[in-house]
Design an enzyme around this catalytic site. Structure first.
Site, PDB file in Angstrom:
ATOM      1  N   PHE A 172     -36.110  13.423 -17.821  1.00 19.31           N
ATOM      2  CA  PHE A 172     -36.172  13.870 -19.214  1.00 19.31           C
ATOM      3  C   PHE A 172     -35.162  13.062 -20.019  1.00 19.31           C
ATOM      4  O   PHE A 172     -34.165  12.595 -19.471  1.00 19.31           O
ATOM      5  CB  PHE A 172     -35.804  15.360 -19.326  1.00 19.31           C
ATOM      6  CG  PHE A 172     -36.999  16.256 -19.221  1.00 19.31           C
ATOM      7  CD1 PHE A 172     -37.629  16.446 -18.007  1.00 19.31           C
ATOM      8  CD2 PHE A 172     -37.504  16.896 -20.350  1.00 19.31           C
ATOM      9  CE1 PHE A 172     -38.735  17.263 -17.914  1.00 19.31           C
ATOM     10  CE2 PHE A 172     -38.613  17.713 -20.261  1.00 19.31           C
ATOM     11  CZ  PHE A 172     -39.239  17.897 -19.048  1.00 19.31           C
ATOM     12  N   LYS A 182     -34.339   3.986 -19.964  1.00 17.49           N
ATOM     13  CA  LYS A 182     -33.983   5.005 -18.956  1.00 17.49           C
ATOM     14  C   LYS A 182     -35.032   5.083 -17.860  1.00 17.49           C
ATOM     15  O   LYS A 182     -34.720   5.188 -16.678  1.00 17.49           O
ATOM     16  CB  LYS A 182     -33.865   6.388 -19.617  1.00 17.49           C
ATOM     17  CG  LYS A 182     -32.498   6.641 -20.189  1.00 17.49           C
ATOM     18  CD  LYS A 182     -32.385   7.975 -20.864  1.00 17.49           C
ATOM     19  CE  LYS A 182     -31.184   7.916 -21.797  1.00 17.49           C
ATOM     20  NZ  LYS A 182     -31.078   9.037 -22.677  1.00 17.49           N
ATOM     21  N   ASP A 240     -22.412  14.202 -18.366  1.00 18.41           N
ATOM     22  CA  ASP A 240     -22.158  12.821 -17.946  1.00 18.41           C
ATOM     23  C   ASP A 240     -20.724  12.617 -17.459  1.00 18.41           C
ATOM     24  O   ASP A 240     -20.449  11.683 -16.731  1.00 18.41           O
ATOM     25  CB  ASP A 240     -22.443  11.861 -19.116  1.00 18.41           C
ATOM     26  CG  ASP A 240     -23.946  11.715 -19.354  1.00 18.41           C
ATOM     27  OD1 ASP A 240     -24.686  11.678 -18.356  1.00 18.41           O
ATOM     28  OD2 ASP A 240     -24.367  11.663 -20.520  1.00 18.41           O
ATOM     29  N   LYS A 263      -4.409  28.764 -14.898  1.00 15.75           N
ATOM     30  CA  LYS A 263      -4.716  28.692 -16.327  1.00 15.75           C
ATOM     31  C   LYS A 263      -3.697  27.791 -17.036  1.00 15.75           C
ATOM     32  O   LYS A 263      -2.492  27.936 -16.839  1.00 15.75           O
ATOM     33  CB  LYS A 263      -4.682  30.105 -16.915  1.00 15.75           C
ATOM     34  CG  LYS A 263      -5.189  30.155 -18.323  1.00 15.75           C
ATOM     35  CD  LYS A 263      -5.128  31.550 -18.895  1.00 15.75           C
ATOM     36  CE  LYS A 263      -5.378  31.469 -20.387  1.00 15.75           C
ATOM     37  NZ  LYS A 263      -4.820  32.582 -21.109  1.00 15.75           N
ATOM     38  N   LYS A 307     -33.730   4.132 -14.191  1.00 15.65           N
ATOM     39  CA  LYS A 307     -33.579   5.213 -13.207  1.00 15.65           C
ATOM     40  C   LYS A 307     -34.765   5.284 -12.238  1.00 15.65           C
ATOM     41  O   LYS A 307     -34.894   6.234 -11.477  1.00 15.65           O
ATOM     42  CB  LYS A 307     -33.385   6.545 -13.931  1.00 15.65           C
ATOM     43  CG  LYS A 307     -32.147   6.558 -14.852  1.00 15.65           C
ATOM     44  CD  LYS A 307     -31.745   7.951 -15.278  1.00 15.65           C
ATOM     45  CE  LYS A 307     -30.637   7.896 -16.315  1.00 15.65           C
ATOM     46  NZ  LYS A 307     -29.958   9.174 -16.515  1.00 15.65           N
ATOM     47  N   ASN A 331     -22.900  22.120 -22.233  1.00 12.58           N
ATOM     48  CA  ASN A 331     -23.774  21.728 -23.349  1.00 12.58           C
ATOM     49  C   ASN A 331     -24.722  22.881 -23.682  1.00 12.58           C
ATOM     50  O   ASN A 331     -24.680  23.931 -23.045  1.00 12.58           O
ATOM     51  CB  ASN A 331     -24.533  20.447 -22.996  1.00 12.58           C
ATOM     52  CG  ASN A 331     -25.371  20.612 -21.742  1.00 12.58           C
ATOM     53  OD1 ASN A 331     -26.265  21.438 -21.682  1.00 12.58           O
ATOM     54  ND2 ASN A 331     -25.051  19.842 -20.714  1.00 12.58           N
TER      55      ASN A 331
END
Ligand code: CTP
Length: 392
Positions: free
Chosen positions: A320, A334, A276, A286, A338, A207
């Site tokens: 975060f 959240k 995730d 490969k 959590k 990301n």
């Protein structure tokens, strides 16, 4: 208020870097005073420093041209931090043993604030047990030592002894100037950056996280006096000064690293953008193209923050979140799910929030409060998060 840095310069060939350090500190808005040993003036003229700092560069204790006061005492009272860079073997040994036979060493003895020593010398001299003992002694007396780097030295030897990089010296000065040290004696663990999930030896999914927020938190925690461990996914950022950095790649590796450091920590800040999902069965060779389409089968990664929340004892846990809609509602879910003590939520629609920028605009959620913070630099926000976490 403008802070004043006293730079003590002794006679290593690295003196020229002290000129750049002076210039960089002035550009950052510090008032800089310089004192040199007499031998250092053979490498660079005091006039160079005086012209930059607009202050007289003192290298003689009994200089008739300085103002008529007891200058090593008045200077020691004026400045906020004293850094000796470069510090030679001779000066280190004098400072460790209370010898005050010139202006630099006398002022060092008279100064009560934070002191930093940045050694620079040949590797054999640096490794000499006499010098190592003197460095250890200075540490015991509360001096911060900025370790020299490994590299090619002026004498053509290769090894430890190069004066630390200028941005490292500035990081040490900035850390020394932050008061009060509200996290002294505390162990802080920060995660940062993206994780990468392997497809084959040349490809991965990941990301856009730059790691900037987590690195800023690790730096700020060190500045507040904590012992800091940074568990970092791959980023292009320099490891922060004074912080122990553990490099990991995947979410599973990050979880394993966290399991080791979590039990002994006081504050944990999960700023990493953990993937995730991962590829169920990454290839060891490969993958060759064949056909017009291809699919990857993804499986859920462990939720590290949720794991930490479930196994929480005395730790204070900060997560975060990044949201694009129903920001506070999603973030509250959240926070509870959590088992966090604090959750910092970015609204990706806000200008100044998000990946790769140096600013952030967030809300901070705690059990009994939701506080919308103004637009801040990531460094300022890092301090604000740690201060709030420390107050919980
Ligand atoms: N996090 C984690 N492990 C994961 C995913 C996320 O520890 N596998 C942590 C992040 O470091 C962050 C917090 O959980 O502190 C929130 O992450 P976010 O991606 O916003 O939340 P998710 O729970 O993954 O929810 P969603 O992606 O569905 O919004």
């Amino acid at each position: 208020m403008q802070k004043c840095v006293l730079l003590g310069v002794s006679s290593s060939i690295a003196v020229y870097k002290a000129v750049q350090l002076t210039s960089d500190l002035l550009k950052k808005g510090y008032d800089v005073e310089v004192t040199m040993t007499e031998n250092a003036t053979k490498f660079v003229a005091p006039l160079t420093f005086s012209t930059l700092t607009k202050h007289n560069t003192i290298y003689q204790t009994f200089d008739e041209h300085t103002e008529y006061d007891i200058h090593h005492i008045s200077l020691a009272k004026k400045v906020d931090v004293f850094i000796v860079a470069p510090a030679t073997a001779n000066v280190i040994s004098k400072l460790a043993n209370g010898i005050a036979d010139d202006f630099l060493t006398t002022t060092f003895l008279a100064f009560k604030g934070p002191k930093i020593i940045a050694p620079a010398m040949n590797t054999a001299m640096y490794d000499n047990p006499i010098i190592q003992d003197n460095i250890a002694k200075l540490k015991e007396y509360g001096c911060m030592i900025v370790e020299p780097e490994v590299g090619l030295l002026a004498c053509k030897d290769e090894g430890r002894g190069k004066l630390a990089a200028i941005d490292t010296l500035i990081a040490a000065i900035e850390a020394a100037l932050i008061e009060p040290k509200t996290l002294k004696g505390k162990k802080v663990v920060v995660t940062a950056g993206p994780t990468i999930e392997k497809i084959d030896p040349v490809r991965f999914i990941s990301n856009h996280s730059s790691g900037k927020m987590g690195y800023a938190i690790a730096k700020a925690a060190f500045e507040l006096g904590a012992e800091v461990t940074l568990v970092s996914g791959p980023t292009s950022l320099k490891h922060p000064y004074g912080v122990k950095t553990i490099s990991v790649s995947s979410a599973n590796e990050m979880l394993e690293a966290m399991k080791k450091v979590y039990p002994d920590s006081d504050y944990v800040i999960m700023a990493a953008a953990v993937a995730d999902y991962r590829i169920e069965d990454p290839s060891d060779i490969k993958i060759k193209k064949s056909g017009d389409d291809m699919s990857l089968h993804l499986v859920r990664n462990p939720d590290i923050l949720a794991y930490l929340g479930e196994n929480k004892k005395r730790q204070k846990l900060c997560g975060f979140a990044m949201e694009t809609n129903d920001v506070i509602e999603n973030a509250r879910v959240k926070f509870l799910h959590k088992n966090c003590d604090m959750l910092v939520v970015n609204d990706l629609n806000e200008k100044g929030a998000g990946f790769k920028v140096d600013t952030n605009i967030v809300s901070i959620i705690t059990a009994d409060n939701i506080e919308k913070m103004p637009l801040m630099s990531k460094d300022e926000l890092a301090m604000a998060i740690l201060r709030k976490l420390g107050e919980l």
